[in-house]
Design a protein around this motif. Sequence first.
Motif, short mmCIF file in Angstrom:
data_model
loop_
_atom_site.label_atom_id
_atom_site.label_comp_id
_atom_site.label_asym_id
_atom_site.label_seq_id
_atom_site.Cartn_x
_atom_site.Cartn_y
_atom_site.Cartn_z
N ARG A 644 35.30 101.88 -11.11
CA ARG A 644 35.02 100.49 -10.75
C ARG A 644 36.17 99.96 -9.88
O ARG A 644 37.35 100.14 -10.20
N LEU A 645 35.81 99.31 -8.77
CA LEU A 645 36.78 98.68 -7.86
C LEU A 645 36.52 97.18 -7.89
O LEU A 645 35.40 96.73 -7.64
N THR A 646 37.57 96.42 -8.19
CA THR A 646 37.44 94.96 -8.31
C THR A 646 38.31 94.27 -7.27
O THR A 646 39.50 94.58 -7.15
N LEU A 647 37.68 93.34 -6.55
CA LEU A 647 38.41 92.46 -5.64
C LEU A 647 38.49 91.09 -6.29
O LEU A 647 37.46 90.48 -6.59
N ARG A 648 39.71 90.60 -6.50
CA ARG A 648 39.91 89.37 -7.25
C ARG A 648 40.85 88.45 -6.49
O ARG A 648 41.83 88.90 -5.89
N THR A 649 40.55 87.13 -6.45
CA THR A 649 41.44 86.16 -5.83
C THR A 649 41.84 85.10 -6.85
O THR A 649 41.03 84.70 -7.69
N ARG A 650 43.12 84.66 -6.74
CA ARG A 650 43.65 83.64 -7.64
C ARG A 650 44.71 82.84 -6.89
O ARG A 650 45.34 83.32 -5.96
N LEU A 651 44.91 81.59 -7.33
CA LEU A 651 46.03 80.78 -6.86
C LEU A 651 47.13 80.82 -7.91
O LEU A 651 46.85 80.64 -9.11
N VAL A 652 48.38 81.09 -7.50
CA VAL A 652 49.49 81.17 -8.44
C VAL A 652 50.65 80.33 -7.91
O VAL A 652 50.85 80.20 -6.69
N THR A 653 51.42 79.77 -8.82
CA THR A 653 52.62 79.03 -8.45
C THR A 653 53.81 79.98 -8.42
O THR A 653 53.72 81.12 -8.86
N ALA A 654 54.95 79.49 -7.90
CA ALA A 654 56.15 80.32 -7.82
C ALA A 654 56.58 80.80 -9.20
O ALA A 654 57.10 81.92 -9.35
N ARG A 655 56.37 79.98 -10.24
CA ARG A 655 56.79 80.36 -11.59
C ARG A 655 55.90 81.48 -12.16
O ARG A 655 56.32 82.19 -13.05
N GLU A 656 54.68 81.58 -11.63
CA GLU A 656 53.75 82.58 -12.15
C GLU A 656 53.83 83.92 -11.41
O GLU A 656 53.10 84.84 -11.74
N PRO A 658 55.08 87.62 -10.29
CA PRO A 658 55.66 88.72 -11.05
C PRO A 658 57.16 88.84 -10.83
O PRO A 658 57.71 88.34 -9.84
N ALA A 659 57.84 89.54 -11.74
CA ALA A 659 59.30 89.64 -11.70
C ALA A 659 59.80 90.39 -10.47
O ALA A 659 60.93 90.18 -10.04
N ASP A 660 58.99 91.29 -9.90
CA ASP A 660 59.46 92.08 -8.75
C ASP A 660 59.18 91.39 -7.42
O ASP A 660 59.28 92.02 -6.36
N SER A 661 58.87 90.09 -7.44
CA SER A 661 58.63 89.37 -6.19
C SER A 661 59.93 89.20 -5.42
O SER A 661 61.01 89.20 -6.01
N PRO A 662 59.86 89.03 -4.10
CA PRO A 662 61.08 88.85 -3.30
C PRO A 662 61.84 87.60 -3.73
O PRO A 662 61.24 86.63 -4.21
N PRO A 663 63.18 87.59 -3.58
CA PRO A 663 63.97 86.41 -3.96
C PRO A 663 63.84 85.29 -2.94
O PRO A 663 63.33 85.49 -1.83
N ASN A 664 64.33 84.11 -3.31
CA ASN A 664 64.44 82.96 -2.41
C ASN A 664 63.10 82.55 -1.80
O ASN A 664 62.99 82.24 -0.62
N LEU A 665 62.06 82.55 -2.65
CA LEU A 665 60.74 82.14 -2.16
C LEU A 665 60.56 80.63 -2.17
O LEU A 665 59.68 80.10 -1.50
N GLY A 666 61.40 79.94 -2.95
CA GLY A 666 61.24 78.49 -3.06
C GLY A 666 60.02 78.12 -3.87
O GLY A 666 59.49 78.91 -4.65
N GLY A 667 59.57 76.90 -3.69
CA GLY A 667 58.39 76.44 -4.42
C GLY A 667 57.12 76.75 -3.67
O GLY A 667 57.06 77.66 -2.84
N GLY A 668 56.07 76.02 -3.98
CA GLY A 668 54.81 76.20 -3.28
C GLY A 668 53.82 77.03 -4.07
O GLY A 668 54.10 77.53 -5.17
#
Length: 894
Positions: A644-656, A658-668
């Motif tokens: 099964r292949l799933t395509l999923r879209t979501r809106l996430v805040t900076a706090r949500e 993942p931990a491996d996200s790039p630094p210094n992203l700011g808010g939004g």
Amino acid sequence: MTPFEYFHLAVHRFSAFGRAAVGRAVLVMGFLLTGAAAARASDPIVLQLKWYHQFQFAGYYAAEAKGFYRDEGLEVEIREGSPAHAAVDEVIAGHADFGVGDEAVLLARIRGEPLVACAAIFQHSPYVILARADSGIRKPSDLSGRTVMVGPTDGTAQFLAMLKHEGIPLHTVQLQPHTWNLEDLIEKRVDAITAYSTVEPTQMRMAGVEPSIIRVADYGVDFYGDTLFTTEATVKKDRARVAAFVRATRKGWEYAMEHPAEMIDLILQKPEVRRRGIRRENLEFEAQEMRSLILPDLVDIGHMNLGRWEQMAKIFQEVGLIRHRPDLNGFLFEPEPVADRRILWVLGGVLVVALVVGGAALLWTFQLRKKVEKITREVRLGAANLTALIENTTAAIWSVDRNLRYLTFNSHFRRQTEEAFGRTPVVGMTIDELLPAKDLAERKPLYERALAGEHFTHEITVAQASGVRALAQSFNPITSGGEITGVTVFSFDITEQRQLEEQLRQSQKMEAIGQLAGGVAHDFNNLLMVIQGNASLALISELPPTEVRAIFQDIVAATERAAALTGQLLAFSRRQPMQPRDLEINAVVAEASRLLSRLIGEDITLETDLTTERTPVRADNAMIEQVLLNLAVNARDAMPQGGRLTLRTRLVTARELPADSPPNLGGGIFIRVDVADTGRGIPAASLPHIFEPFFTTKEVGKGTGLGLATAFGIAQQHGGWLSVESEPGRGTTFSLFLPRHADTPTERPAPELIPVKHNGTETILIVEDDALVRAVVVNVLKASGYRIHEADNGQAALELWEKGARESDLLITDMVMPGGISGHELARQLLAKQPTLKVIYTSGYSAEVFRGDFVLPAGVDFLRKPYRAEELLAAIRVTLDGDNGSDSTVQKSN
């Protein structure tokens, strides 16, 4: 005549002069004994220059013009040099007291001539190998089989040493005596010459010929350049006077290097300079180039080191100019005389007791000296290794201080700068002096970021002789004592890498198109079944009008589905640069899922789980589809038994995030697109490398290792990134994160097309090579009242025009037709005959394709096939009447 013969001939001439000089020295000693020193002190000093008057000798002019010689009680006559008046010859012959020479001074000393070096003005030799840029000569190995013009002494030892260091046999290079006429090189009578980096290159450019320069110093041969010298007899005659002359000369050079413009004005006033046609720009280039040779900001002008002269003598021996290493004691001028040997013996006897008493201390000093020498050798070796590393790397490397003055750079940087800007960098020059205004405005902020402590990489494109190149430049602050003192930049050529990435993206699309072909053919067969079945039913059955209308509505619906499918394929395969626009990610994912369902196969279930919230982004639609395609292909390959292949879209805040996200992203808010599969997963050891180019977990021959790297690069271009979560046996989820674009307007639904009759009486010329398509168009237009002329290609249309179609009000032409005349060319010729003629272009391709390949004129009307009859009629009325109503589907070319 070989280079060795040139040297022997030049040096043997010195011996006769040397014997005469000895005789004169005896006479001088006689005068000293009679007390005539005071009378001789007032005799004028004759200085013989090495060459014609130019900025190369500015320090001597300054010492005379500013009174530095006069302040020392000296009267100096400066004589211009020439090929017929070599400085070494003139001084040995007694025609001059001092001269300006090069390595020929050392060679003459080794041959027995009593010459003394007083001051090395040029810390580096200006001699280079000069060729035409169009000759293909870029490095020493290119000289094999070429004709090179060299002088008997001028730079020849350096040239021979460079060939030896590079392993190039001397017999492979054709040598000719130097004529000192630059026209021989410009007119291609020879392939290369030995020349001065400060003079001949700019003369070639002014003659309209771009030079190619090989610097012998780049290949481990580093000689002193212009050197002030005299004879032992002159020193013995009056050492104090020689010291005074050297002091005044050094002051003159310090002044000249600080006031180049003033010295250029002075030189241009000399009659000899005016006669030779030397211009200000010649002297300005010479002055600028000389700074990197004299190094006035780093070294005391005139500084000499005996070890460096001994290294030059060693190179003479290596190339066969001398047989034995010479003793150079007494070669360097000492302002104070060396003490008499008898006095040294007396002093030695007096010091015996002190030496015995201080024996222990001396032993300790000896040991310390050994340690210092060892450390010094290690430091020199490290410096040599560092220099070799910097020179042998493929990157251009340079450093600047806080005032953005160049501290150092390698030969790659110099070559790139000369090709890009036509200017030669010099140590001590500021970036303002080197870079054109446009480039300076773009790059100065980059240095300021690095001086603020930031490490970063920036990509630029520059125009060079080989074409436009893409460069990745890494800016790194230089720190000393906790403070930032400058910036070091590493510049790598990534042109081929970027070209390969672009080719890969396109090849992946085309590979996917091939894989899609089976699914597309299946869908088209279904659509054709609907069309053929309904059409044949209408032909063989007598049905009531209501049922016939329903049949034709089904046929129209099937053609619209087919048109939508071809539109998807055209958009998918289109090759174009990044063109960001306002998009809804949900719409992009939904559209891509239709193609992906055919790509992944029937054994894999495709599901979509789209957020109900708006997902606005600023992105390139085709590139985002490319990311989804690459991720879907990887997912398909990870599920060989289906899944099964799933395509999923979501809106996430900076706090949500993942931990491996790039630094210094700011808010939004960010939009997250997940591509999740139920495949075999990725081993934990492979996850840190998964986005690296050429890294792949697939079997040999099953993948290039570039698909994920390409997707990651596209994500970064859009200000986003990719992340991955996986566990062996439990599947993999790739997540694309893009910044939400708050200003994206909501797309308005397309207005429903309501059939409207658009009749007319004008005359229309129709040019279409497909007979069935042409028949449909002709029937529709005749039924609507238009008068029609028709042709099946461009040539037939031109002939028809001359036979009676000149009264046509409108031309409707296909873009691509047989016969050698395209629709665009046909329209161009007919418009030249009748400028009021209106034109509608049609094709099964998109307008973007023709703007790229056929230069579709801006503002013309374009109707893409397939189209309904009412769309054709509406487009005709818009074009003829100039009324761009809402019911028209004609497309304006931009």
